[in-house]
Motif scaffolding. Structure first.
Motif, short mmCIF file in Angstrom:
data_model
loop_
_atom_site.label_atom_id
_atom_site.label_comp_id
_atom_site.label_asym_id
_atom_site.label_seq_id
_atom_site.Cartn_x
_atom_site.Cartn_y
_atom_site.Cartn_z
N UNK A 739 15.04 25.86 -33.39
CA UNK A 739 15.90 25.24 -32.39
C UNK A 739 16.12 23.76 -32.67
N UNK A 740 15.05 23.01 -32.94
CA UNK A 740 15.19 21.57 -33.17
C UNK A 740 16.04 21.27 -34.40
N UNK A 741 15.87 22.06 -35.46
CA UNK A 741 16.64 21.85 -36.70
C UNK A 741 18.12 22.15 -36.47
N UNK A 742 18.41 23.21 -35.70
CA UNK A 742 19.80 23.58 -35.43
C UNK A 742 20.48 22.49 -34.61
N UNK A 743 19.81 21.95 -33.61
CA UNK A 743 20.39 20.90 -32.77
C UNK A 743 20.66 19.64 -33.60
N UNK A 744 19.73 19.30 -34.51
CA UNK A 744 19.94 18.16 -35.39
C UNK A 744 21.12 18.39 -36.31
N UNK A 745 21.25 19.62 -36.81
CA UNK A 745 22.38 20.00 -37.69
C UNK A 745 23.70 19.85 -36.95
N UNK A 746 23.77 20.30 -35.70
CA UNK A 746 24.99 20.16 -34.90
C UNK A 746 25.32 18.69 -34.68
N UNK A 747 24.29 17.87 -34.46
CA UNK A 747 24.50 16.44 -34.25
C UNK A 747 25.07 15.79 -35.52
N UNK A 748 24.58 16.20 -36.67
CA UNK A 748 25.07 15.65 -37.94
C UNK A 748 26.51 16.08 -38.20
N UNK A 749 26.86 17.31 -37.80
CA UNK A 749 28.25 17.76 -37.95
C UNK A 749 29.17 16.90 -37.11
N UNK A 750 28.75 16.62 -35.86
CA UNK A 750 29.58 15.77 -34.99
C UNK A 750 29.74 14.37 -35.58
#
Length: 825
Positions: A739-750
């Protein structure tokens, strides 16, 4: 070249070409010691362990003896071990071994065959070779499976696809023997039935086996504009020799260019000696166009004849200019016949009509005209259009539905409490495909209160356009097919579900219930919440919504009723008022008024409680939001409704579980994605987190492959359908999905720190084939008014045409037989 000669000789032997062969097929009876010796040597053996010989076993042993000769060419020793003389442990002591023959490979038991499946020499040879080639010869059941095989083979190997009605037959043996010889060169696929036959245009009741060659290996002359590999059907009955000859013919040059007169060209040499030759003539001025046209014709003649393009520029060509084609038949190898043809279909007639009776000639001409059309449809990625076209002459039986017209519409609707009307066009492929499902539903509902009916909008345009003199309870029909539910003195209700029989049938049964149902007793409430409204819905759990109000005069009652009518057929709705509503509210610690939503996926938790909205539209929005699963599993059926939300899809792809460990791993992944939603909180509002189980929804494999260009390792997590663009992002492969890695990944995409892994395809829907481009046809027939000519311009054009008649022929470009007097192709 040597391996090819060996292959030919081997196949010739298998076809019975050597009748004076020495008697090497005598069945060898092995002792237990012999068996163990050969087993430890690693040789492949097909062995039967003989006990008491019954008449049935005696017949089997005779066929086993015959198969020894056939299988020895494939390195398989065939024999029996007499268990009465010496026991072989594990094979002479159990009852089941008496009805089983065994294949040994690499010093171990490889497979057991029930004697019911290896009952004669054909079944023995075919089943043993099928077992040996189990990794090389693939089996497909659906067109989806076949498409996956085509994509895997593209650029690597051509495919030989064989249909046999049952395993263990002579045809099955021929396929396996050929696969043994050519398995390293082609990808062999076997089918015995299933939905894939529809794609191939085969009636499953047809008794004849068939073979197709799929041209998937890339080379310069292969038309690979479609995702499907072009295919050629073998027209001869399936046998080892005919299949060998067919494969040899597939290796022949598509077009051979010659500079000699046809009469001087040698007849086809081995292995094409039984193949006709077709000669077309070309001129220097139209050389490239003629070659392109010859190539197109050669694809249509593939498997029927060899095509040669004769260049008239050579002085050796003596054929008079009046002839533009010639042919030579194998039974008359020295005789060449010359022709003057007007189009390509006449060339095809030479070979496709040879065995037809004269009384069938007119019917055959129609079939030949369709051949070019069929070749287009064989390459369509629109399977619905292709399927409908192939079955264009087989209109379904419509006796179970009422035909509505402008004359009987109002009478028919007024006489039934519920009329389900299908508005369709015969020219629309989806309409005709859905018509069969609609008729199936009508047959299931026969004898009920529902009147199933249909309107042909191509015939009753005034009715479909709502232009009748009497008031019509619906707006003009602008999309096809369209299903409306009609009730006397009520507005029409539009069916928005899947165009399939199950979804429509379920919708109609749910629509039979009042919406909302007035609940006046505690028992009625319990029944509403726990029971299905119709026996045929047993096992189905619909969504439910229930409104609670102090009195029936409350302003929210009318809003709830209006919303419930919009939801009719999609879910069940109930209404509680007065004392019963107050008692329910007191028991469940809630305040009135209230709207309770019971999603089908929520079985052990309290319902969602919604406030009464200020409008029915707002209430509907709240209801749909409450029904949305926090982490839904996407299927073909529910995908459109989720896409309509307009959110970006955070989509997890998981594979089919092979065991309990796999199931737990998938479950853990889904739970981790649920954690992404919970931890992300408000940040996840813009995304729809969801998942696809590729075992339950195989179409997801092709979705994932189209997203990324190839199949990544599973599980795979992608972000797609962004409202801001068409980019597709892939979570780093082989990285734990946490979960934490996916949220960080989404933040980097934004933040723009992640590069896109792919792009969504454009929503472009051009005409399937040229002859379906109706707008282009209309433009040709009726030029734009802006281009209308004045009388003076028309006169000048007529003069120009008269001058053009005197222009030398060789100065004009060429394309076809009809509009080009210079090209002989």
């Amino acid at each position: 070249m040597m391996w090819m000669c060996v292959a030919v000789f081997l196949l010739w032997l298998r076809s019975g070409g050597c009748t004076e062969k020495a008697n090497t097929s005598e069945l060898i009876e092995y002792t237990a010691a012999d068996f163990y010796e050969k087993l430890h040597s690693g040789k492949m053996m097909f062995i039967y362990f003989e006990h008491q010989v019954s008449p049935t076993i005696s017949l089997f042993l005779l066929e086993l003896e015959k198969s020894a000769d056939a299988l020895q060419d494939y390195g398989v020793l065939v024999g029996k071990v007499n268990c009465d003389k010496k026991l072989v442990q594990a094979y002479c002591t159990k009852e089941r071994e008496r009805h089983t023959a065994f294949l040994f490979r690499g010093g171990k038991e490889f497979l057991g065959f029930d004697l019911d499946t290896v009952f004669d020499v054909n079944s023995i040879v075919s089943e043993v070779l099928f077992a040996i080639l189990r990794e090389e010869v693939k089996y497909v059941h659906t067109d989806t499976d076949l498409l996956a095989m085509e994509k895997a083979a593209r650029g690597k190997k051509d495919i030989v696809l064989g249909y046999v009605r049952s395993l263990g037959t002579q045809e099955h043996r021929s396929m396996m023997e050929t696969a043994y010889v050519y398995g390293s060169k082609y990808q062999f696929i076997l089918i015995t039935g299933g939905p894939v036959l529809k794609h191939l245009g085969v009636d499953e009741s047809s008794p004849s086996s068939q073979v197709w060659f799929l041209h998937c290996r890339v080379h310069s002359k292969l038309p690979l504009s479609s995702e499907r590999c072009p295919l050629t059907r073998m027209r001869k009955p399936l046998s080892t020799l005919s299949l060998h000859s067919f494969l040899q013919l597939m290796e022949a040059p598509l077009v051979s260019e010659v500079y000699d007169d046809p009469s001087s060209v040698q007849p086809p040499q081995f292995p094409y000696q039984q193949t006709p030759q077709v000669f077309l003539f070309s001129r220097p001025a139209t050389k490239q166009q003629d070659l392109d046209t010859a190539t197109a014709l050669a694809w249509r003649l593939r498997g029927l004849a060899l095509l040669l393009l004769v260049h008239r520029q050579s002085p050796a060509v003596k054929t008079p200019d009046e002839y533009n084609a010639a042919y030579r038949l194998p039974e008359k190898s020295s005789e060449v016949k010359y022709l003057t043809l007007n189009d390509h279909d006449e060339v095809l007639e030479l070979f496709t009509n040879q065995e037809k009776e004269e009384e069938d000639e007119e019917e055959d001409e129609g079939w030949l005209e369709d051949e070019e059309v069929d070749s287009h449809f064989a390459k369509l990625d629109d399977e619905i259009a292709a399927s409908v076209y192939e079955n264009r002459g087989n209109l379904p039986d419509m006796d179970s539905i009422t035909q509505l017209t402008s004359d009987n519409f109002h009478t028919a609707v007024s006489q039934s409490s519920l009329t389900v009307a299908l508005f369709y066009l015969k020219l629309d492929a989806v309409s005709m495909a859905f018509l069969s499902s609609f008729i199936e539903v009508a047959e299931r509902l026969e004898g009920s209160e529902v009147q199933m009916s249909a309107v042909d909008c191509g015939e009753w345009t005034d009715l479909c356009a709502a232009q009748s003199s009497l008031p019509i309870p619906f707006q003009p029909i602008t999309a096809f097919p369209c299903v409306l539910l009609l009730r006397p003195k009520e507005p029409a209700q539009l069916y928005r579900g899947m165009l399939g029989s199950e979804a429509l049938h379920r919708f109609i049964l749910l629509s039979l219930q009042a919406s909302p149902v007035l609940l006046s007793t505690k028992e009625e409430v319990t029944s509403f919440l726990q029971e299905v409204p119709h026996p045929e819905l047993a096992g189905y759990h619909p969504d439910r919504v229930m409104g609670l109000f102090k009195t029936q005069l409350h302003t929210g009652v009318s809003l709830f009723t209006e919303a419930a009518k919009s939801l009719r057929g999609e879910m069940l709705s109930g209404l509680l008022t007065d004392g019963l509503a107050e008692k329910w509210a007191a028991e469940h610690s809630m305040e009135l008024p209230a709207v309770l939503v019971f999603p089908s996926w929520r079985t052990h938790t309290p319902p969602s409680t919604l406030p009464v909205s200020t409008s029915s539209e707002e209430l509907l929005t709240h209801i749909h939001s409450a029904l949305l699963h926090p982490l839904p599993e996407l299927t073909v059926e529910n995908l459109p409704s989720f896409l309509s939300l307009g959110k970006a899809l955070l989509l997890l792809f998981v594979g089919e579980e092979e065991d309990e460990i796999g199931r737990r791993q998938n479950q853990a992944l889904v739970e981790e994605m649920r954690g992404v939603v919970e931890v992300g909180g408000g940040r996840m509002e813009q995304y729809l987190a969801c998942w696809i189980h590729l075992g339950r929804t195989p179409a997801g494999m092709f979705v994932l492959g189209s997203y990324l260009g190839s199949m990544p390792p599973l599980p795979a997590l992608v972000l797609t359908h962004l409202p801001s663009g068409d980019e597709i992002y892939q979570f780093p492969p082989n990285t734990p999905i946490v979960a934490s890695s996916v949220l960080l990944w989404l933040q980097r995409i934004q933040g723009g720190a992640v590069s896109a892994a792919g792009m969504l395809g454009e929503d472009s829907w051009p005409p399937a084939v040229e002859f379906l481009d109706f707008l282009k046809i209309m433009d040709v027939q009726e030029p734009d008014s802006a281009q209308q000519q004045t009388p003076e311009e028309e006169e000048e054009e007529e003069d120009s045409k008269e001058e053009d008649v005197n222009v030398d022929d060789s100065s004009s470009p060429s394309d076809t037989f009809h509009n080009n007097p210079h090209s002989e192709l």
